[in-house]
Scaffold this active site. Sequence first.
Site, PDB file in Angstrom:
ATOM      1  N   ASP A 312      41.360  27.772  37.512  1.00 47.37           N
ATOM      2  CA  ASP A 312      40.320  28.756  37.844  1.00 47.37           C
ATOM      3  C   ASP A 312      40.940  30.159  37.924  1.00 47.37           C
ATOM      4  O   ASP A 312      40.929  30.807  38.962  1.00 47.37           O
ATOM      5  CB  ASP A 312      39.681  28.356  39.173  1.00 47.37           C
ATOM      6  N   LYS A 314      40.114  32.987  36.173  1.00 48.27           N
ATOM      7  CA  LYS A 314      39.160  34.103  36.051  1.00 48.27           C
ATOM      8  C   LYS A 314      39.812  35.347  35.436  1.00 48.27           C
ATOM      9  O   LYS A 314      39.861  36.419  36.033  1.00 48.27           O
ATOM     10  CB  LYS A 314      38.534  34.452  37.406  1.00 48.27           C
ATOM     11  N   ASP A 317      40.652  41.091  31.933  1.00 54.21           N
ATOM     12  CA  ASP A 317      41.389  42.278  31.483  1.00 54.21           C
ATOM     13  C   ASP A 317      41.257  42.400  29.970  1.00 54.21           C
ATOM     14  O   ASP A 317      40.575  41.593  29.330  1.00 54.21           O
ATOM     15  CB  ASP A 317      42.859  42.168  31.910  1.00 54.21           C
ATOM     16  N   SER A 374      28.395  32.085  43.455  1.00 60.28           N
ATOM     17  CA  SER A 374      27.723  31.504  44.620  1.00 60.28           C
ATOM     18  C   SER A 374      27.935  32.324  45.889  1.00 60.28           C
ATOM     19  O   SER A 374      27.411  31.960  46.939  1.00 60.28           O
ATOM     20  CB  SER A 374      28.230  30.066  44.858  1.00 60.28           C
ATOM     21  N   TYR A 436      26.307  27.347  50.007  1.00 57.31           N
ATOM     22  CA  TYR A 436      26.396  25.975  49.533  1.00 57.31           C
ATOM     23  C   TYR A 436      25.039  25.440  49.094  1.00 57.31           C
ATOM     24  O   TYR A 436      24.001  25.786  49.652  1.00 57.31           O
ATOM     25  CB  TYR A 436      26.949  25.066  50.632  1.00 57.31           C
TER      26      TYR A 436
END
EC number: 2.4.2.10
Length: 483
Positions: A312, A314, A317, A374, A436
């Site tokens: 993960d 992410k 750039d 989220s 959640y």
Amino acid sequence: MEPKKRNLILKLYEVNAIKFGTFILKSGLESPVYLDLRVIVSYPEIMKEVANIMWTKAEENTLRYDSVCGVPYTALPIATCISTDHNIPMLIRRKETKDYGTKKMIEGSYKEDDYCLIIEDVVTSGTSVYETAQALNSVGVKVRDAIVLLDREQGGADSLKTQDIHLHSVCTMTEVLTVLEKHNKIDKTMVEKTKEFIYSNRFDQTVKKPTPQANGDHTGKKIIRPTWAESAQKCKLQITARLYNIMHKKKTNLAVSVDVHSCREVKKIIEAVGLHVCIVKTHIDIIEDFVPEFTKELQDLAEKYNFLIFEDRKFADIGNTVQSQYSRGIYKISDWADIVNVHPLPGKGVISGLQQVVKDKGLKRGCLLVAEMSSAGNLITKDYTQASLRLAEADEHKDFVMGFVCQSRLTEDPSMIHMVPGVKLSSGGDNLGQQYTTPEEAVIKRGADIIIVGRGITEADNLKEEAERYQKAGYEAYLKTVS
């Protein structure tokens, strides 16, 4: 069949607006037929003929409307012809909001409670018509009817009917095949092959009205989707097909997020939950005792328990920078992570940069776009999410982009995986803004293919038992979404 309709079908075939052979569609499916009605802008007489026959269809049904609106972009010139030839006001829907000028999504003159007739060239799933209707509804313009030149008969009319939009088609794919076979343009084998493709790739679904949810306007679609095994067969990207096959074999759509700080803790969690997950998600840079040899141990565990590794990271750039972040440094992520993700904010370069690494090394890897989040108060807008979808669907990325990290389903293309994070058996939030949702809500209401669970499992007293609970909840929710 009316001579006008028959002659128009033959003309469309002659100018290659209807083609037969082998074509890769935007969805990644291999189709024996391809409809490219954009070509008619180069044939003014045919375009006028198309507009006139669609106008006649509207008159036959005595439809009430105050304006017309062509679905961007192919139907725009058709709607323009109808507007100018019959003195009907026209509206234009933008595909994205401009950040200057009036910033309108709908251009033209209209009043609240006006009725607009949508004009479309081809309907498959009905999504483009529905999105246009939504944009019109957002400014108070009502939509009850849409006219389409050609209905592919893949379920679009039924889907639109659930939204109280009646689709009126000039001709259907069955009629096209009948005319072309009768005039010896295609043979019976191609007719049967095309009919089989249409039958096997219907978009039969029930779409609910949009309901606002935590991160913008999510559709809350309830969808009858293909099974994981069926989806695996439709995927051209090997990593996606492999993931679906793992899910099918292990009966799980659970991804566990092992956000802990030591190699020992990561391995302890994986040994406990490995039998119950299809993906293990890592944040490799939070491991305090990391050594390069640890990634080989991760790969060995992935092989032992048959799951994919999702780092993960992410990436966010320019292309040149993310290439180095992906393939170099202490982590060398491209060597061991099956899946990575990116924030698409920098544009296509962030995807292309990673994709080039995969190509140069001959790797089988996949990339997810972070289209929604989220966390409460995040700055992702609806327009940003739609722009992310367009990046994912671009032909240049089809060999690498495999789906989204999101909070709602963005497309019914089975080759695009939707992973929803922030899942817990009880809904709520933490004191840092995490929101959640339950496994059932994530899968059934939000359209998740994969549920991502972190602390709900990793902070449990019995890791294995808790993983089993989440696996069961996610799988039972999945069973309710397949025919």
